[in-house]
Design an enzyme around this catalytic site. Structure first.
Site, mmCIF file in Angstrom:
data_model
loop_
_atom_site.group_PDB
_atom_site.id
_atom_site.type_symbol
_atom_site.label_atom_id
_atom_site.label_comp_id
_atom_site.label_asym_id
_atom_site.label_seq_id
_atom_site.Cartn_x
_atom_site.Cartn_y
_atom_site.Cartn_z
ATOM 1 C CE LYS A 197 -1.911 2.952 2.123
ATOM 2 N NZ LYS A 197 -1.587 4.357 1.777
ATOM 3 N N GLY A 250 6.460 4.926 8.709
ATOM 4 C CA GLY A 250 5.670 6.157 8.710
ATOM 5 C C GLY A 250 5.749 6.822 10.072
ATOM 6 C CB SER A 251 3.741 9.475 11.563
ATOM 7 O OG SER A 251 2.460 8.903 11.437
ATOM 8 C CB THR A 252 5.582 7.881 16.376
ATOM 9 O OG1 THR A 252 6.981 7.733 16.065
ATOM 10 C CG2 THR A 252 5.318 7.248 17.724
ATOM 11 C CD GLU A 253 -1.079 11.323 14.539
ATOM 12 O OE1 GLU A 253 -0.196 11.994 13.963
ATOM 13 O OE2 GLU A 253 -2.284 11.570 14.462
ATOM 14 N N GLY A 255 1.826 4.527 13.470
ATOM 15 C CA GLY A 255 2.384 3.251 13.947
ATOM 16 C C GLY A 255 1.588 2.717 15.132
ATOM 17 C CD GLU A 272 12.260 3.674 9.623
ATOM 18 O OE1 GLU A 272 12.070 4.639 10.426
ATOM 19 O OE2 GLU A 272 12.483 3.814 8.422
ATOM 20 C CB CYS A 306 12.589 8.436 9.820
ATOM 21 S SG CYS A 306 13.312 7.256 8.693
HETATM 22 P P1 ADP Z 1 3.669 10.521 7.161
HETATM 23 O O1 ADP Z 1 3.428 11.197 8.480
HETATM 24 O O2 ADP Z 1 5.072 10.304 6.802
HETATM 25 O O3 ADP Z 1 2.733 10.983 6.075
HETATM 26 P P2 ADP Z 1 1.978 8.487 7.746
HETATM 27 O O4 ADP Z 1 2.348 7.692 8.908
HETATM 28 O O5 ADP Z 1 0.862 9.447 7.814
HETATM 29 O O6 ADP Z 1 3.295 9.110 7.347
HETATM 30 O O7 ADP Z 1 1.716 7.585 6.471
HETATM 31 C C1 ADP Z 1 2.547 6.509 6.124
HETATM 32 C C2 ADP Z 1 1.691 5.463 5.458
HETATM 33 O O8 ADP Z 1 0.717 5.037 6.383
HETATM 34 C C3 ADP Z 1 0.950 5.949 4.228
HETATM 35 O O9 ADP Z 1 0.951 4.910 3.253
HETATM 36 C C4 ADP Z 1 -0.451 6.177 4.759
HETATM 37 O O10 ADP Z 1 -1.447 6.037 3.770
HETATM 38 C C5 ADP Z 1 -0.566 5.056 5.777
HETATM 39 N N1 ADP Z 1 -1.565 5.282 6.815
HETATM 40 C C6 ADP Z 1 -2.010 6.450 7.316
HETATM 41 N N2 ADP Z 1 -2.959 6.233 8.250
HETATM 42 C C7 ADP Z 1 -3.119 4.893 8.343
HETATM 43 C C8 ADP Z 1 -3.944 4.030 9.141
HETATM 44 N N3 ADP Z 1 -4.799 4.506 10.028
HETATM 45 N N4 ADP Z 1 -3.824 2.700 8.977
HETATM 46 C C9 ADP Z 1 -2.940 2.192 8.091
HETATM 47 N N5 ADP Z 1 -2.158 2.941 7.310
HETATM 48 C C10 ADP Z 1 -2.235 4.276 7.429
#
Ligand code: ADP
Length: 501
Positions: A197, A250-253, A255, A272, A306
């Protein structure tokens, strides 16, 4: 910023951007069930360059079903050296399409062209070839035991390493192609099947990769690509009961949301996540190396990285010259579209990200840090923000504690001689991803490296990356490691078999 410059897009890239983009499910390109689309924007111009399908939970169901069926089909019977060959073939395909992939990465993400080329060559194809060679070296062991009921010498126990199963790979936008490859290669080397994805902001190179995957001999259903939003497609993947593992960057939030969503079937999760990495400079450091090293550590990928070294701790004796040098380098970057070869500093990814970074710059000013350089957005079009340096930052300020994910460097001096005191300052964050130590004194270098609570510490360089070097975070920077042999482990499970004669 350079004056408005003409952007030339190659015919091949233009044709790809203009084509109809669908989801790769079971080896075929198929339209998303909803018919919804996502506009793809060039962050340097704010213009739409393409559109892709917005997959949702139904499409994820189809992709998971394809991956489940492929797991036990032809793919499971392919000898490991053939799996290795397939990964090498995919690397060949990427090399043959290197120019167009680099161009699409620049248009989609905004990174300067040399960076796109460097990352695809040194991390993309190198990762594929590295894990291709691991595919033939995955094996268990025999264990000399006498379990209950067996007479000495009358039993044997052996272990097998089996693929963990169906993997959901969710990747971010800051280095889209590399993250796609980083997730796919160890999974495929291990014999898993994958639903990838990509980030909704940067889907183009993953889709191009999908076509290369179709050409590389990977059986249908082994790799499925579902473009879509995180809250819909991403969430559906993490909640799915027939997915065995999620690999996320992606972001910790987000994650943390993924961990919660994974509880339903207790799928395995590697994460990560964010970082707020320290760069610690001792008074004997070589300034010729420190100054460009510290500037690159923070401003690489416009700080949307990161591993970025966003907290610069410099001994007071050399604080002024180091900061003066980093400021000079920051102000020498040529800001503009990544396809113009002379530009070496691109835009942020989106209007949202630009707003967030500008808000943090305001927070820094309000908190009383000294704005030494930058601090402004650039131009009328494109999400450009100047490389920004705050000096005299204090450890309790929000700009020093929270991940900004933009080109904002927070510098402070120290005059302690006790390494633990310096390390406590460096570790005063909820993150622990990367970090670097700059000194000529090998004892200080290694002691500091031991004291810094991060998954990776580099000495006299920052964020050394190589397919063989394990990478991942401590604390809230993540779970597990990627790259290297350790990066293969999360895609494998061990089965112990005991025979009693
Ligand atoms: P960034 O802050 O770097 O944009 P995100 O953590 O928001 O990173 O996004 C990284 C990935 O996680 C993207 O592919 C995004 O579509 C996906 N993503 C965002 N929210 C969710 C969620 N609730 N569940 C699964 N994947 C998500």
């Amino acid at each position: 910023m350079a004056e408005a410059q003409e952007i030339n897009i190659s015919n091949q890239a233009r044709e790809f951007l203009d084509s109809n983009h669908q989801l790769l499910i079971n080896g075929e390109w198929v339209a998303s069930k909803s018919g919804d689309k996502i506009a793809v924007i060039d962050p340097a111009t704010e213009e739409q360059i393409s559109e892709v399908d917005a997959g949702n939970a139904e499409d994820i169901n189809d992709a998971v079903a394809a991956a489940r069926s492929a797991l036990t089909g032809e793919w499971s019977k392919i000898p490991s050296h053939d799996r290795a060959q397939i990964l090498n073939k995919l690397a060949d395909e990427i090399e043959m399409n290197f120019d167009v992939l680099s161009e699409l990465e620049v248009l989609d993400n905004g990174m300067p062209m040399p960076l796109a080329q460097y990352s695809i060559a040194s991390h993309g194809t190198a990762l594929l070839r590295y894990y291709a060679s691991w595919a033939t070296k995955i094996h268990g062991s025999t264990i000399p035991v006498s379990p209950g009921g067996a007479m000495n010498g009358e039993s044997i126990t052996y272990t097998r390493r089996e693929p963990i199963g169906v993997v959901g790979a969710i990747i971010p936008w800051n280095s889209p192609l590399i993250f796609a490859i980083l997730k796919l290669t160890p999974a495929l080397a291990a014999g898993c099947t994958v639903i990838l994805k990509p980030a909704e902001l940067t889907p183009m190179t993953a889709l191009f990769l999908g076509e290369l995957i179709r050409n590389s001999g990977i059986p249908k259903g082994v790799v499925n690509i579902v473009t879509g939003y995180g809250e819909t497609a991403g969430a559906a993947l993490t909640e799915h009961h027939d997915v065995d593992k999620i690999a996320f960057t992606g972001s910790t939030e987000v994650g943390k949301k993924i961990v919660e969503a994974s509880i339903g079937n207790l799928k395995k999760v590697t994460l990560e996540l964010g970082g707020k990495s320290p760069v610690v400079v001792f008074p004997d450091a070589d300034l010729e190396k420190v100054i460009p090293g510290a500037a690159r550590a923070c401003f690489f990928l416009q700080g949307q990285n990161c591993m970025a070294g966003t907290r610069l701790f410099v001994h007071k004796d050399i604080y002024e010259p180091v900061l003066a040098g980093v400021k000079e380098m920051a102000e020498a970057f040529t800001i503009g579209h990544g396809l113009i070869p002379t530009n070496d500093f691109g835009p942020l990814i989106s209007a949202t990200q630009k707003k967030r970074v500008m808000e943090y710059i305001q927070i820094g000013k309000d908190e009383g840090a000294d704005l030494l350089s930058g601090g402004e957005s650039v131009g009328d079009k494109g999400y450009f923000v100047q490389p920004t340096i705050f000096s005299n930052v204090k450890g309790d300020m929000r700009i020093a504690r929270e991940e900004i994910f933009g080109p904002v460097l927070c510098a402070e001096s120290f005059d302690d001689s006790d390494l633990e005191t310096i390390a406590n300052k460096a570790n005063n964050t909820s993150y622990g991803l990367s970090g670097s130590v700059w000194t000529q004194d090998i004892s200080v270098a290694h002691k500091m490296a031991m004291l810094i609570d991060s998954g990776q510490v580099s000495i006299n360089c920052h964020a050394a990356v190589d397919p063989a070097i394990p990478f991942g975070g401590n604390k809230q920077s993540g779970w597990g490691r990627e790259f290297g042999k350790e990066g293969l482990e999360p895609y494998l499970k061990t089965k112990a078999t005991t025979v009693i004669f």
